[in-house]
Motif scaffolding. Structure first.
Motif, PDB file in Angstrom:
ATOM      1  N   THR A 100      71.090  71.738  17.776  1.00 21.09           N
ATOM      2  CA  THR A 100      70.596  70.815  16.756  1.00 21.09           C
ATOM      3  C   THR A 100      71.740  70.032  16.125  1.00 21.09           C
ATOM      4  O   THR A 100      71.627  68.822  15.884  1.00 21.09           O
ATOM      5  CB  THR A 100      69.838  71.594  15.663  1.00 21.09           C
ATOM      6  OG1 THR A 100      68.718  72.255  16.245  1.00 21.09           O
ATOM      7  CG2 THR A 100      69.338  70.656  14.570  1.00 21.09           C
ATOM      8  N   ARG A 104      72.419  65.900  16.505  1.00 20.98           N
ATOM      9  CA  ARG A 104      72.601  65.011  15.358  1.00 20.98           C
ATOM     10  C   ARG A 104      73.877  64.187  15.496  1.00 20.98           C
ATOM     11  O   ARG A 104      73.873  62.972  15.311  1.00 20.98           O
ATOM     12  CB  ARG A 104      72.648  65.840  14.074  1.00 20.98           C
ATOM     13  CG  ARG A 104      72.757  65.007  12.802  1.00 20.98           C
ATOM     14  CD  ARG A 104      72.857  65.907  11.580  1.00 20.98           C
ATOM     15  NE  ARG A 104      72.902  65.123  10.366  1.00 20.98           N
ATOM     16  CZ  ARG A 104      71.853  64.707   9.687  1.00 20.98           C
ATOM     17  NH1 ARG A 104      70.638  64.999  10.126  1.00 20.98           N
ATOM     18  NH2 ARG A 104      71.981  64.001   8.590  1.00 20.98           N
ATOM     19  N   ARG A 107      73.616  61.815  18.304  1.00 23.23           N
ATOM     20  CA  ARG A 107      72.435  60.950  18.164  1.00 23.23           C
ATOM     21  C   ARG A 107      71.584  61.016  19.434  1.00 23.23           C
ATOM     22  O   ARG A 107      71.110  59.999  19.944  1.00 23.23           O
ATOM     23  CB  ARG A 107      72.850  59.520  17.840  1.00 23.23           C
ATOM     24  CG  ARG A 107      73.619  59.407  16.524  1.00 23.23           C
ATOM     25  CD  ARG A 107      74.018  58.000  16.201  1.00 23.23           C
ATOM     26  NE  ARG A 107      74.746  57.929  14.943  1.00 23.23           N
ATOM     27  CZ  ARG A 107      75.232  56.806  14.414  1.00 23.23           C
ATOM     28  NH1 ARG A 107      75.047  55.647  15.041  1.00 23.23           N
ATOM     29  NH2 ARG A 107      75.892  56.835  13.262  1.00 23.23           N
ATOM     30  N   GLN A 112      67.349  66.737  20.785  1.00 23.96           N
ATOM     31  CA  GLN A 112      66.640  67.204  19.588  1.00 23.96           C
ATOM     32  C   GLN A 112      65.205  67.603  19.935  1.00 23.96           C
ATOM     33  O   GLN A 112      64.727  68.667  19.518  1.00 23.96           O
ATOM     34  CB  GLN A 112      66.629  66.100  18.529  1.00 23.96           C
ATOM     35  CG  GLN A 112      65.910  66.486  17.236  1.00 23.96           C
ATOM     36  CD  GLN A 112      66.623  67.611  16.522  1.00 23.96           C
ATOM     37  OE1 GLN A 112      67.822  67.572  16.354  1.00 23.96           O
ATOM     38  NE2 GLN A 112      65.895  68.622  16.103  1.00 23.96           N
ATOM     39  N   GLY A 194      75.444  68.980   9.610  1.00 25.70           N
ATOM     40  CA  GLY A 194      75.616  67.815  10.462  1.00 25.70           C
ATOM     41  C   GLY A 194      77.076  67.503  10.618  1.00 25.70           C
ATOM     42  O   GLY A 194      77.938  68.344  10.483  1.00 25.70           O
ATOM     43  N   ASN A 201      70.532  69.758   8.868  1.00 27.02           N
ATOM     44  CA  ASN A 201      69.978  69.395  10.155  1.00 27.02           C
ATOM     45  C   ASN A 201      68.511  69.026  10.013  1.00 27.02           C
ATOM     46  O   ASN A 201      67.816  69.540   9.141  1.00 27.02           O
ATOM     47  CB  ASN A 201      70.076  70.569  11.141  1.00 27.02           C
ATOM     48  CG  ASN A 201      71.518  70.801  11.548  1.00 27.02           C
ATOM     49  OD1 ASN A 201      72.270  69.865  11.699  1.00 27.02           O
ATOM     50  ND2 ASN A 201      71.873  72.057  11.702  1.00 27.02           N
TER      51      ASN A 201
END
Length: 204
Positions: A100, A104, A107, A112, A194, A201
């Motif tokens: 996760t 992030r 991207r 995800q 993150g 997250n």
């Protein structure tokens, strides 16, 4: 601040090692690469670093974080095709938390979605069923093959099942929500932050 910032689980998850490529020469860091014979680490060197350090260095544009093999497109296909047949814990004890965080930072919407689909798919149902119906059975062998987030799910289900039985018998004043479920987030969302380790997250 991330709710898991001071969590032991968050600290352990942030120690997961991930590959990075250095964008610039790193003075006195040649020891990070066993193949490097110089004191300084040359630019474009590829090494593995703890997730927390990799995210911090990428935030300063010193490195580019890459995905470990167990988050590659090929592995995701295998995972989605037969999630129960894949030994996730062998790849990483904090598979969902690290995945996760990487999704992030990179991207990577597909990664995800993969984390969410695998966590909430057949494995979820199998683990929850086992936790609700294990009774007094020894589940050590079953649990040792589960990554951290899935162990948390098992214990949440087991705790809820015991509380329900106690409530039926009149030995429990009220039903309480399992600790891992308080706050409305899935187990895999509460650990690694993150980019830079400071952001929360997205939920799985």
């Amino acid at each position: 601040m991330d709710r898991g910032y001071f969590s032991v689980d968050a600290i352990l998850a942030a120690e997961d090692r991930v590959p990075v490529v250095f964008n610039t020469m790193a003075a006195s860091l040649g020891f990070l690469d066993p193949a490097c014979k110089d004191e300084d680490l040359p630019a474009r060197s590829r090494v593995e670093l703890p997730l927390w350090l990799a995210l911090a260095l990428q935030a300063k544009n010193m490195v580019r974080v890459e995905l470990p093999r167990h988050y590659s497109a090929r592995f995701r296909e295998d995972l989605l095709a037969g999630p129960d047949a894949v030994d996730i814990r062998e790849r990483s004890a904090f598979f969902y938390e690290t995945g996760t965080a990487l999704a992030r930072v990179k991207r990577d919407d597909h990664l995800q979605r993969t984390m969410r689909m695998v966590f909430a798919g057949p494995r979820f149902r199998h683990i929850l069923d086992a936790s609700l119906n294990s009774g007094g059975d020894d589940m050590t062998d079953f649990l040792q093959d589960l990554p951290h987030a899935e162990r948390a799910l098992f214990h949440a289900g087991s705790q809820g099942s015991k509380a329900q039985e106690a409530y039926k018998k009149g030995t429990h004043a009220q039903l309480d929500m399992a600790e891992v479920l308080k706050g409305g987030s899935a187990p895999a969302d509460r650990t690694v932050g993150g980019q830079g380790g400071k952001e929360s997250n997205p939920s799985l």
